[in-house]
Design an enzyme around this catalytic site. Structure first.
Site, PDB file in Angstrom:
ATOM      1  N   TYR A 148      26.998 -34.026   5.605  1.00 33.63           N
ATOM      2  CA  TYR A 148      27.003 -32.775   6.357  1.00 33.63           C
ATOM      3  C   TYR A 148      28.207 -32.639   7.281  1.00 33.63           C
ATOM      4  O   TYR A 148      28.426 -31.578   7.852  1.00 33.63           O
ATOM      5  CB  TYR A 148      25.706 -32.624   7.162  1.00 33.63           C
ATOM      6  N   ALA A 176      25.323 -34.542  -3.664  1.00 33.04           N
ATOM      7  CA  ALA A 176      24.058 -33.845  -3.900  1.00 33.04           C
ATOM      8  C   ALA A 176      22.926 -34.473  -3.094  1.00 33.04           C
ATOM      9  O   ALA A 176      21.871 -33.872  -2.943  1.00 33.04           O
ATOM     10  CB  ALA A 176      23.714 -33.858  -5.387  1.00 33.04           C
ATOM     11  N   ALA A 177      23.163 -35.674  -2.561  1.00 30.59           N
ATOM     12  CA  ALA A 177      22.148 -36.329  -1.740  1.00 30.59           C
ATOM     13  C   ALA A 177      22.161 -35.713  -0.347  1.00 30.59           C
ATOM     14  O   ALA A 177      23.215 -35.401   0.194  1.00 30.59           O
ATOM     15  CB  ALA A 177      22.433 -37.825  -1.658  1.00 30.59           C
ATOM     16  N   LYS A 178      20.993 -35.555   0.220  1.00 29.34           N
ATOM     17  CA  LYS A 178      20.896 -34.981   1.567  1.00 29.34           C
ATOM     18  C   LYS A 178      21.035 -36.107   2.585  1.00 29.34           C
ATOM     19  O   LYS A 178      20.093 -36.468   3.278  1.00 29.34           O
ATOM     20  CB  LYS A 178      19.604 -34.210   1.710  1.00 29.34           C
ATOM     21  N   LEU A 179      22.253 -36.655   2.654  1.00 28.53           N
ATOM     22  CA  LEU A 179      22.580 -37.729   3.580  1.00 28.53           C
ATOM     23  C   LEU A 179      23.320 -37.156   4.776  1.00 28.53           C
ATOM     24  O   LEU A 179      24.123 -36.230   4.626  1.00 28.53           O
ATOM     25  CB  LEU A 179      23.471 -38.774   2.883  1.00 28.53           C
TER      26      LEU A 179
END
Length: 166
Positions: free
Chosen positions: A25, A18-21
């Site tokens: 991606y 859920a982290a935008k790391l």
């Protein structure tokens, strides 16, 4: 035009999906690459249980008999545009709910569409070679997309809270 990707959305217990790391991606990049190599526009990822999760960079919505369904937040990234679809559905009095979606739900849908920052509201006309509904953008997606477009341009007073004047 889309396909179900052979790549799976990472399980929430495997890392911090859920982290935008940037590392999170990679799966989406590989899924999108797989789709474009097949001559398609986008990929749809399943979760670790084989349920529909999301596009490579978008949330996904299924329309059946005028009602909208989308995967629950335990399977997808929360998105501002996803939240906007909920608000727009309520505004238009279109039933919307979160629940598990299977591949069969996609193929049998009247409409399917993506939402996202870049995608905004994008109807899906084909999945894995199967036409969705009539094979054209459906009335629910078009209604949501039309109001979304007007709203982000400040033309719908009910959604002025989405905007930051500059």
């Amino acid at each position: 035009r889309t396909c179900i990707s052979s790549f799976r959305r990472p399980d929430f217990s495997s890392t911090l999906p859920a982290a935008k790391l940037s590392g999170n991606y990679l799966t989406s990049i590989m899924a999108r690459r797989e789709a474009t190599q097949r001559g398609l526009d986008e990929a749809i990822l399943l979760d670790h249980q084989g349920h529909v999760a999301e596009g490579s960079g978008e949330n996904i919505f299924v329309v059946k008999k005028g009602a909208i369904v989308t995967p629950p937040l335990d399977a997808v990234l929360p998105g501002l545009t996803r939240d906007a679809v909920f608000e727009l559905a309520h505004f238009h009095k279109i039933p919307i709910e979160e629940r598990t979606i299977t591949r069969n739900h996609l193929y049998d849908a009247d409409e399917v569409f993506f939402s996202g920052t870049a995608a905004e509201i994008t109807p899906i006309r084909e999945i894995d070679g199967y036409a969705i509904g009539t094979g054209k953008a459906g009335p629910v997606a078009l209604r949501i997309a039309g109001t979304y477009e007007k709203s982000v341009r400040g033309q719908v007073p009910e959604f002025k809270h989405w905007l930051t004047p500059v």
